[in-house]
Design an enzyme around this catalytic site. Structure first.
Site, mmCIF file in Angstrom:
data_model
loop_
_atom_site.group_PDB
_atom_site.id
_atom_site.type_symbol
_atom_site.label_atom_id
_atom_site.label_comp_id
_atom_site.label_asym_id
_atom_site.label_seq_id
_atom_site.Cartn_x
_atom_site.Cartn_y
_atom_site.Cartn_z
ATOM 1 N N SER A 47 0.697 -1.201 -0.032
ATOM 2 C CA SER A 47 -0.037 -0.168 -0.072
ATOM 3 C C SER A 47 0.969 1.391 -0.059
ATOM 4 O O SER A 47 1.960 1.281 0.748
ATOM 5 C CB SER A 47 -0.828 0.141 1.247
ATOM 6 O OG SER A 47 -1.741 1.080 1.003
ATOM 7 N N GLU A 48 0.682 2.129 -0.926
ATOM 8 C CA GLU A 48 1.531 3.236 -1.006
ATOM 9 C C GLU A 48 1.648 4.329 0.077
ATOM 10 O O GLU A 48 2.491 5.094 0.386
ATOM 11 C CB GLU A 48 0.954 4.139 -2.191
ATOM 12 C CG GLU A 48 -0.467 5.122 -2.143
ATOM 13 C CD GLU A 48 -1.108 5.633 -3.075
ATOM 14 O OE1 GLU A 48 -0.957 6.502 -3.376
ATOM 15 O OE2 GLU A 48 -1.619 4.749 -4.069
ATOM 16 N N ASN A 49 0.841 4.082 1.286
ATOM 17 C CA ASN A 49 1.163 4.701 2.449
ATOM 18 C C ASN A 49 2.267 4.270 3.330
ATOM 19 O O ASN A 49 2.472 4.793 4.391
ATOM 20 C CB ASN A 49 -0.206 4.865 3.274
ATOM 21 C CG ASN A 49 -0.879 3.651 3.628
ATOM 22 O OD1 ASN A 49 -0.849 2.604 3.020
ATOM 23 N ND2 ASN A 49 -1.397 3.732 4.749
ATOM 24 N N SER A 89 8.232 3.856 0.179
ATOM 25 C CA SER A 89 7.058 3.483 -0.445
ATOM 26 C C SER A 89 7.200 3.590 -1.724
ATOM 27 O O SER A 89 7.191 2.865 -2.845
ATOM 28 C CB SER A 89 5.884 3.700 0.371
ATOM 29 O OG SER A 89 4.868 3.188 -0.234
#
Length: 225
Positions: A47-49, A89
């Protein structure tokens, strides 16, 4: 002819994710894929977070408010999962370390262009977000979306009319009606839901469709389970 719901689309897409892949799930419909990964495959969800090793959605009442994905939805984490900052990320994304990214979309063109962001006419700030990095950085892009919008307009088009997220990056599309490959010759339908004819699917699309000689049935795997 009953179109698949988002869980059924997610379950069908999940079957094609290969063992050993690192996979980003975009915000919206793609988030459901986390709940249907095939057992026995070593798949790490990103997940990009700043998460690698996401698990399925937690049972109702067992959510941890400190564990959310990029869409701010509750998640679980697998044993050995990692949490890191936004810079690292996107280093994973931009460095080409993701074998797959699954994105939602408003439109996909027959050459693989994708449009999956929009803004209000009075909003001066664009909102493409991290999708532009994912479209450019992931090794392959699959799209999960409804075949038509709420007004019935097609989302498969000869050319996108919305602002592009990425150019020529989409390889495969999973809709509530069909599985479609994006090839040099345009859209190739490899599966359709039961009861849907090629003529009906073409009528609901805004670009020419070709159909595989051995076009299969897109099954609802959630019912089979």
């Amino acid at each position: 002819m009953t179109p698949l719901d988002r869980n059924a689309i997610a379950a069908r897409l999940a079957q094609d994710i290969e063992d050993g892949w690192h996979v980003n799930l975009g915000i919206g419909m793609p988030e459901h894929v986390a709940n249907f990964l095939p057992q026995g495959r070593d798949i790490l969800l990103h997940s990009e977070n700043g998460i690698l090793g996401m698990g399925p959605t937690p049972p109702e009442g067992q959510e941890d408010p400190t564990l959310v994905n990029a869409g701010k939805k509750p998640i679980t984490m697998l044993s050995g999962a990692s949490i890191f900052d936004h810079a690292l990320s996107f280093g994973l994304v931009r460095g080409g370390h993701l074998q797959l990214c699954v994105l939602g979309a408003y439109q996909v063109a027959e050459n693989g262009d994708i449009a999956n962001w929009s803004r209000d006419n009075d909003d001066p700030i664009a909102s493409v977000g991290g999708a532009m990095d994912l479209a450019a950085g992931a090794q392959r892009i699959w799209v999960m979306m409804q075949h038509n919008d709420k007004s019935g307009a097609p989302r498969l088009l000869e050319g996108c009319t919305f602002p592009l997220t990425g150019s020529g990056c989409v390889r495969r599309i999973y809709t509530d009606l069909a599985v479609i490959e994006v090839t040099e010759a345009g859209f190739l339908v490899t599966e359709m839901i039961a009861g849907l004819s090629a003529e009906e699917l073409q009528a609901r699309s805004g670009a020419h469709l070709r159909f595989a000689e051995t076009c299969g049935v897109m099954a609802d795997l959630t019912r089979a389970a």
